[in-house]
Design an enzyme around this catalytic site. Structure first.
Site: not given
Ligand code: ADX
Length: 204
Positions: A32-36, A38-39, A106
């Protein structure tokens, strides 16, 4: 492939490990998106499974990117490599008999399917934490959406880097306001119970 390397066959079987642990080995792959959320969901699920007496563990994107994958950035190529390595790491955890929970954005279907194939589809459930980007951006718990909008952070998922929604996830969780996390954990626990990954005998 190096011809001088021979794979060691494990003497201990998955069934023997399962018997000791009292549950099946499994991967719960959150996407899912950042801030959704997940963690937070992954952490609560890990805590709930532990309190039920099961052996779980959590791998989180931010943590891994400070350690094993600190050489990787956020280009498409680096995100693919991030998930490729993680799929191998998760497989090792699952081979060791654990219930492994992952919280990585992911963003690409191809890499998620790759992870499923490496880990084994019978030991893998994809859980889509489905939250509209507007809500994730309004939460902006890490301040990253603001940086991305200002142009201070490039290739941010959902802004100038794509997120491909899962086609056919085992579970969809709509974590719209973050207040129903215990209910979301119940849904995942029920999925594990009905799939006989865990048994209800352990007290909650
Ligand atoms: S993934 O896209 O490669 O799966 P992953 O889950 O490892 O990403 O890391 C995401 C985390 O990195 C986010 O929770 C966020 O805090 C941090 N982050 C830093 N830069 C970015 C970016 N450009 N896009 C998304 N997440 C970022």
């Amino acid at each position: 492939m190096n011809n001088n390397i021979t794979l060691l066959e494990h003497k201990v079987s998955p069934e023997e490990r399962e018997k000791i642990k009292g549950h099946k080995a499994f991967c719960i792959w959150l996407t899912g998106l950042s801030g959704s959320g997940k963690s937070s969901i992954a952490n609560e699920l890990d805590s709930r499974l532990t309190s039920m007496g099961f052996h779980s563990f959590l791998l989180d994107g931010d943590n891994i990117r400070r350690s094993l994958n600190k050489d990787l950035g956020f280009s498409k190529k680096d995100r693919e490599e991030n998930i490729r390595r993680l799929a191998e790491v998760v497989k090792l955890f699952v081979d060791s008999g654990l219930i492994l929970i992952t919280s990585f954005i992911s963003p690409f279907e191809k890499e998620r399917e790759y992870a499923r194939s490496i880990i084994g589809s019978e030991r893998f459930a994809e859980v889509y934490i489905k939250v509209p980007i507007g809500i994730c951006e309004a939460r902006d718990s890490k301040g990253l959406y603001e940086k991305a909008r200002n142009g201070d952070l490039k290739e941010f998922t959902g802004i100038d880097s794509p997120y491909e929604e899962p086609h056919n996830p085992e579970i969809i969780i709509e974590n719209l306001d973050g207040t129903k996390i215990p209910d979301h954990i119940d849904s995942i626990i029920n999925y594990l119970l009905s799939g006989k990954i865990i048994k209800a005998k352990n007290p909650q």
